[in-house]
Design a protein around this motif. Sequence first.
Motif, PDB file in Angstrom:
ATOM      1  N   ALA A  70       0.819  -1.217   0.000  1.00 15.16           N
ATOM      2  CA  ALA A  70       0.000   0.000   0.000  1.00 15.16           C
ATOM      3  C   ALA A  70       0.853   1.268   0.000  1.00 15.16           C
ATOM      4  CB  ALA A  70      -0.969  -0.011   1.178  1.00 15.16           C
ATOM      5  N   PRO A  71       1.872   1.380   0.872  1.00 16.16           N
ATOM      6  CA  PRO A  71       2.714   2.584   0.789  1.00 16.16           C
ATOM      7  C   PRO A  71       3.453   2.691  -0.539  1.00 16.16           C
ATOM      8  CG  PRO A  71       3.109   1.452   2.858  1.00 16.16           C
ATOM      9  CD  PRO A  71       2.216   0.578   2.038  1.00 16.16           C
ATOM     10  N   LEU A 127       2.458   1.570  -3.518  1.00 19.31           N
ATOM     11  CA  LEU A 127       1.530   2.006  -4.562  1.00 19.31           C
ATOM     12  C   LEU A 127       1.189   3.489  -4.421  1.00 19.31           C
ATOM     13  CD1 LEU A 127      -0.873  -1.053  -4.792  1.00 19.31           C
ATOM     14  CD2 LEU A 127       0.891  -0.365  -6.420  1.00 19.31           C
ATOM     15  N   ALA A 128       0.994   3.943  -3.197  1.00 23.66           N
ATOM     16  CA  ALA A 128       0.702   5.363  -2.983  1.00 23.66           C
ATOM     17  C   ALA A 128       1.866   6.230  -3.441  1.00 23.66           C
ATOM     18  CB  ALA A 128       0.390   5.617  -1.514  1.00 23.66           C
ATOM     19  N   LEU A 129       3.077   5.863  -3.054  1.00 26.00           N
ATOM     20  CA  LEU A 129       4.242   6.649  -3.446  1.00 26.00           C
ATOM     21  C   LEU A 129       4.481   6.590  -4.951  1.00 26.00           C
ATOM     22  CD1 LEU A 129       6.626   5.699  -0.519  1.00 26.00           C
ATOM     23  CD2 LEU A 129       5.580   7.938  -0.932  1.00 26.00           C
ATOM     24  N   ILE A 178       2.217   6.156  -7.327  1.00 22.04           N
ATOM     25  CA  ILE A 178       1.200   6.963  -8.005  1.00 22.04           C
ATOM     26  C   ILE A 178       1.507   8.443  -7.855  1.00 22.04           C
ATOM     27  CG2 ILE A 178      -1.239   7.615  -7.960  1.00 22.04           C
ATOM     28  CD1 ILE A 178      -1.819   4.630  -7.314  1.00 22.04           C
ATOM     29  N   ILE A 179       1.921   8.862  -6.664  1.00 22.67           N
ATOM     30  CA  ILE A 179       2.298  10.268  -6.472  1.00 22.67           C
ATOM     31  C   ILE A 179       3.495  10.615  -7.340  1.00 22.67           C
ATOM     32  CG2 ILE A 179       3.241  11.909  -4.794  1.00 22.67           C
ATOM     33  CD1 ILE A 179       1.513  10.470  -2.676  1.00 22.67           C
TER      34      ILE A 179
END
Length: 121
Positions: free
Chosen positions: A60-61, A63-65, A67-68
């Motif tokens: 999850a971290p 994928l978030a990073l 995408i950002i």
Amino acid sequence: MIEIIIYALALALFQLWLLPASTRLDKLDWLLSSRDEPLDVSIIQGRIQRAGNNLQESLAPFLALAIIAHVQNAQLETVAWMWLVARVAYVPCYVFNIKYVRSIIWSVSLGALICMAYRLI
């Protein structure tokens, strides 16, 4: 960066669903049932499950990073590849209990996440 995200999701599919299911093909009646009773798992199956849980904690971290980074056009492909390769190498090291290599690989994947977060701030 999109390619790396797709590979990370493919790794999750493989590690969280295909690998555990392939080690339980002899218990197909349990897989197709309502699973009311817990299944006795072997040592290898338990390690596969724990390696999958570890992937869920860092996916999850990542994928978030990722995408950002894609939205901001940040050049983090090398660090993202480093995380992905470390996560792929982590599975056999965890399943076959190669302790010191597993610790190094886990540290590399954590370092890649920290580097991605630092470069995005």
